[in-house]
Each structure stands twice: as C-alpha cells, then as structure tokens.
Design a protein around this motif. Sequence first.
Motif, PDB file in Angstrom:
ATOM      1  N   VAL A 294      -1.894 -12.437   1.639  1.00  0.00           N
ATOM      2  CA  VAL A 294      -2.418 -11.388   2.513  1.00  0.00           C
ATOM      3  C   VAL A 294      -1.507 -10.177   2.355  1.00  0.00           C
ATOM      4  CG1 VAL A 294      -1.119 -12.192   4.544  1.00  0.00           C
ATOM      5  CG2 VAL A 294      -3.140 -10.763   4.860  1.00  0.00           C
ATOM      6  N   ARG A 295      -2.099  -8.996   2.285  1.00  0.00           N
ATOM      7  CA  ARG A 295      -1.317  -7.771   2.100  1.00  0.00           C
ATOM      8  C   ARG A 295      -1.685  -6.767   3.178  1.00  0.00           C
ATOM      9  NH1 ARG A 295      -1.595  -6.335  -4.294  1.00  0.00           N
ATOM     10  NH2 ARG A 295      -0.014  -4.815  -3.631  1.00  0.00           N
ATOM     11  N   ASN A 296      -0.683  -6.115   3.721  1.00  0.00           N
ATOM     12  CA  ASN A 296      -0.915  -5.079   4.719  1.00  0.00           C
ATOM     13  C   ASN A 296       0.126  -3.972   4.542  1.00  0.00           C
ATOM     14  OD1 ASN A 296       1.526  -5.782   6.185  1.00  0.00           O
ATOM     15  ND2 ASN A 296       0.406  -7.478   7.119  1.00  0.00           N
ATOM     16  N   VAL A 297       0.041  -2.948   5.342  1.00  0.00           N
ATOM     17  CA  VAL A 297       1.000  -1.856   5.263  1.00  0.00           C
ATOM     18  C   VAL A 297       2.375  -2.348   5.697  1.00  0.00           C
ATOM     19  CG1 VAL A 297       1.627   0.402   6.197  1.00  0.00           C
ATOM     20  CG2 VAL A 297      -0.751  -0.082   5.611  1.00  0.00           C
ATOM     21  N   ALA A 298       3.354  -2.232   4.812  1.00  0.00           N
ATOM     22  CA  ALA A 298       4.754  -2.572   5.082  1.00  0.00           C
ATOM     23  C   ALA A 298       5.000  -4.065   5.277  1.00  0.00           C
ATOM     24  CB  ALA A 298       5.305  -1.788   6.276  1.00  0.00           C
ATOM     25  N   ASN A 299       4.085  -4.909   4.781  1.00  0.00           N
ATOM     26  CA  ASN A 299       4.267  -6.373   4.795  1.00  0.00           C
ATOM     27  C   ASN A 299       4.791  -6.910   6.127  1.00  0.00           C
ATOM     28  OD1 ASN A 299       6.447  -5.053   2.698  1.00  0.00           O
ATOM     29  ND2 ASN A 299       7.518  -6.317   4.213  1.00  0.00           N
ATOM     30  N   MET A 300       4.143  -6.522   7.223  1.00  0.00           N
ATOM     31  CA  MET A 300       4.630  -6.899   8.549  1.00  0.00           C
ATOM     32  C   MET A 300       3.865  -8.078   9.133  1.00  0.00           C
ATOM     33  SD  MET A 300       5.486  -3.278  10.385  1.00  0.00           S
ATOM     34  CE  MET A 300       6.829  -2.252   9.759  1.00  0.00           C
ATOM     35  N   VAL A 301       4.592  -8.860   9.945  1.00  0.00           N
ATOM     36  CA  VAL A 301       3.976  -9.964  10.694  1.00  0.00           C
ATOM     37  C   VAL A 301       4.113  -9.639  12.178  1.00  0.00           C
ATOM     38  CG1 VAL A 301       4.059 -12.419  11.254  1.00  0.00           C
ATOM     39  CG2 VAL A 301       4.569 -11.645   8.917  1.00  0.00           C
ATOM     40  N   PRO A 302       3.009  -9.392  12.870  1.00  0.00           N
ATOM     41  CA  PRO A 302       3.100  -9.111  14.307  1.00  0.00           C
ATOM     42  C   PRO A 302       3.415 -10.392  15.078  1.00  0.00           C
ATOM     43  CG  PRO A 302       0.811  -9.189  13.619  1.00  0.00           C
ATOM     44  CD  PRO A 302       1.633  -9.336  12.367  1.00  0.00           C
ATOM     45  N   PRO A 303       4.106 -10.296  16.210  1.00  0.00           N
ATOM     46  CA  PRO A 303       4.363 -11.496  17.010  1.00  0.00           C
ATOM     47  C   PRO A 303       3.067 -12.052  17.579  1.00  0.00           C
ATOM     48  CG  PRO A 303       5.056  -9.524  18.182  1.00  0.00           C
ATOM     49  CD  PRO A 303       4.685  -9.081  16.810  1.00  0.00           C
ATOM     50  N   CYS A 304       3.099 -13.305  17.970  1.00  0.00           N
ATOM     51  CA  CYS A 304       1.899 -13.979  18.445  1.00  0.00           C
ATOM     52  C   CYS A 304       1.260 -13.257  19.624  1.00  0.00           C
ATOM     53  CB  CYS A 304       2.250 -15.416  18.840  1.00  0.00           C
ATOM     54  SG  CYS A 304       0.827 -16.436  19.282  1.00  0.00           S
ATOM     55  N   GLU A 305       2.081 -12.721  20.527  1.00  0.00           N
ATOM     56  CA  GLU A 305       1.554 -12.080  21.726  1.00  0.00           C
ATOM     57  C   GLU A 305       0.846 -10.758  21.450  1.00  0.00           C
ATOM     58  OE1 GLU A 305       6.048 -11.172  21.589  1.00  0.00           O
ATOM     59  OE2 GLU A 305       4.713 -12.890  21.248  1.00  0.00           O
ATOM     60  N   SER A 306       0.919 -10.265  20.222  1.00  0.00           N
ATOM     61  CA  SER A 306       0.271  -8.988  19.894  1.00  0.00           C
ATOM     62  C   SER A 306      -1.240  -9.110  19.815  1.00  0.00           C
ATOM     63  CB  SER A 306       0.800  -8.453  18.554  1.00  0.00           C
ATOM     64  OG  SER A 306       2.153  -8.110  18.656  1.00  0.00           O
ATOM     65  N   GLY A 307      -1.741 -10.332  19.770  1.00  0.00           N
ATOM     66  CA  GLY A 307      -3.192 -10.510  19.699  1.00  0.00           C
ATOM     67  C   GLY A 307      -3.676 -10.667  18.274  1.00  0.00           C
ATOM     68  N   PRO A 308      -4.999 -10.820  18.109  1.00  0.00           N
ATOM     69  CA  PRO A 308      -5.547 -11.107  16.795  1.00  0.00           C
ATOM     70  C   PRO A 308      -5.397  -9.960  15.807  1.00  0.00           C
ATOM     71  CG  PRO A 308      -7.280 -11.104  18.496  1.00  0.00           C
ATOM     72  CD  PRO A 308      -5.997 -10.745  19.158  1.00  0.00           C
ATOM     73  N   SER A 309      -5.194 -10.317  14.562  1.00  0.00           N
ATOM     74  CA  SER A 309      -5.146  -9.356  13.453  1.00  0.00           C
ATOM     75  C   SER A 309      -5.505 -10.115  12.198  1.00  0.00           C
ATOM     76  CB  SER A 309      -3.762  -8.703  13.312  1.00  0.00           C
ATOM     77  OG  SER A 309      -2.827  -9.638  12.815  1.00  0.00           O
ATOM     78  N   GLU A 310      -5.770  -9.387  11.109  1.00  0.00           N
ATOM     79  CA  GLU A 310      -6.109 -10.083   9.865  1.00  0.00           C
ATOM     80  C   GLU A 310      -4.929 -10.896   9.357  1.00  0.00           C
ATOM     81  OE1 GLU A 310      -3.767  -6.759   8.517  1.00  0.00           O
ATOM     82  OE2 GLU A 310      -5.361  -6.911  10.006  1.00  0.00           O
ATOM     83  N   THR A 311      -3.694 -10.472   9.716  1.00  0.00           N
ATOM     84  CA  THR A 311      -2.505 -11.185   9.243  1.00  0.00           C
ATOM     85  C   THR A 311      -2.357 -12.537   9.924  1.00  0.00           C
ATOM     86  OG1 THR A 311      -1.378  -9.100   8.776  1.00  0.00           O
ATOM     87  CG2 THR A 311      -0.001 -11.057   8.972  1.00  0.00           C
ATOM     88  N   ASN A 312      -2.473 -12.568  11.257  1.00  0.00           N
ATOM     89  CA  ASN A 312      -2.315 -13.876  11.896  1.00  0.00           C
ATOM     90  C   ASN A 312      -3.545 -14.766  11.738  1.00  0.00           C
ATOM     91  OD1 ASN A 312      -3.897 -12.648  13.956  1.00  0.00           O
ATOM     92  ND2 ASN A 312      -2.049 -12.052  15.081  1.00  0.00           N
TER      93      ASN A 312
END
Length: 334
Positions: free
Chosen positions: A176-194
């Motif tokens: 999976v690729r996104n801007v700046a290769n970031m992983v949001p914390p679980c509490e941030s809610g749904p995203s394509e990364t998680n």
Amino acid sequence: MLSLLISQCQTISSNTSISLLRSLPSPMAILPPTSLSGHPLSSSSSLSPLKTPTILGFRLKFRETQETRFSLFTSFKSNPAFGLMASKEPVAVGPTTKCGNSKMETEVGVENGCATFDEMKHRFLSFKKWKFMENLEHFQNLANGQAPKFMVIACADSRVCPSTVLGFQPGEAFIVRNVANMVPPCESGPSETNAALEFAVNSLQVENILVIGHSRCGGIRALMSMQDEANSSSFIQNWVLVGKTARLNTKSAAHNLSFDDQCRHCEKESVNCSLLNLLTYPWIEEKVKKGALSLHGGYYDFIDCTFEKWTLDYEGSSLEESDKFALRNQSLWC
C-alpha cells in the motif's frame, strides 16, 4: 393553364425536396466519430477483411477499419443548405469548436492509437513473453490465491517503487502506498491504509510489515513547513498531520540543524512513529507480542542509492512515550 401547371410542379418539387431532406439520417443518430465541418469532403468509409495475426503464440482477431469522419455543414444564411458526407481525413482528438460569422464548425474525433502507451504496450508484451510465459505455473498458482510474507507501506512518490528498489516479485509483497508512507493510529478511524493492514494481517497472515521512508520526501517537507494545525481545505496538510509527533520530536532533537537536515531527520523519525502507531491496532500488537508478526523500518536514499533497514524491538518500546522505541538488527545496504 400554363401558370397553374408551373405552380403545381413547383409544389411537387418543394415537397420532394423536403421529403428527401427528412429521409436523411438525423445528425444526432450518426455513430461517432462525427464532425461538423465547413469543408465537406467526398470520400467514403471502408472496412477491410478480417486479419488474424499471431502475438506470442496467441491468435487475435480484429477488424481493421479506416478512420471515417462525417462532415456536417450548416449555413445560417437566409437560404440554409444541408450537406452530409464521409471523409477519411484524420480526426482530431477531443472536441473542438470554431465559430465564424455565418458558420459553426465542430470536430469530435476518436484517436486510433496513443503514442503515450506504445512504450507501455512494449513493456507489457515483454513481461508476458519473458516472465509470465516463462513462469506460467507460478502465475497460474497466483491466480488461485496469494500468500505474501510481507506487507509494505511505502510513499506514493514515483521514485521509490518498492518492487523496483527491493526486487519484490508478484505474490511476494502486499503493498500500500500513500503520501509520506504514514500509518495513522487506530483511533484515527478508517482509511485505505488501515483497511489494507486489516486485510494483510488478518486475512493474508503476513509475517512482516515493512514501512519505507525515503530521501527528499515532499510529504515530510510539507509536514515540517507547517506552522500550526492543518488548513482544513488542504487534504495534504490534514493527512501529513498523522506525523505530527515525528515533527515535534525532530524539532526538539534537531532544532540546531538546517531545514533540509531537519527534513531528513524527520523522514526517518516518521517511520519509527508509524511503527509505534502499528501497535495501536490490537490485532497487530497481539501478533507482535506472540512473535507471529515483526515490524520493520526502512529508509531508501535515492541520492546515493543506499538502504537502511531496522526492526522494532517490541519489548523495549513504549506506546505511552512516543519518543521511546528500541531498534534491533540495524543494517546499511550500500
């Protein structure tokens, strides 16, 4: 009597003209490609017989047609004239409109081939011949299912393709690729990364997650350039705020460095913060604790082509203290 006969002939002629005009196909019913042109040309379309070429052992059938364009001329003078003809003249790509004093000319064309994709087509056919066909059994197995050992989270930057840099082959890495290769914390809610994380960890049962940062990252530069919180109208600023902890850590540890050096520091710091964010997902932390899943960081420097790799030491890291993480198995590939 002669006057009456002439009048009747004029009436018949007028009605016949109208009938002929009405019998012509409606311009709206003409199949594309069409064009409205002030210069009707008098050539017709043609359709050649079926040809059956052979490409890499496969026989393909297609109809080879000559590009045909319909020209519709409309004059807006007091005595309108209507003409419809077909032309082999090359058709422009996309609609164009030209307006004159007494005419309107519109051209709508469909391109036969796009030079932009010629090289891509060549690469695909080369892949098919030298990789797919040479490893047919492997690709047939992949068609039935995938079982990659790695999940890779990398930047969307066009210069840092993981498959090219690290040589991943089809079926080896779920990426999976996104801007700046970031992983949001679980509490941030749904995203394509998680969403990708959930699938890779729980369904594909990957054994390794590798987060890769890189040199001269535009997303990190945007993060380090921010003064305060994100501008709600900017998708980029709102996204890179995921790395605000890395920004704060960098400002604290490298405040005496130049802005470029601070960005370089943050590019690596952001990877480590993403590794800690991975542990906020209960199903990831549980597998890491059991030793069924390992979390790795990487940094690709495309200026001098080096790669740094390290592994997060779960026992020595702390989620409560964002700047406390322990690393092991650090190495530099150069």
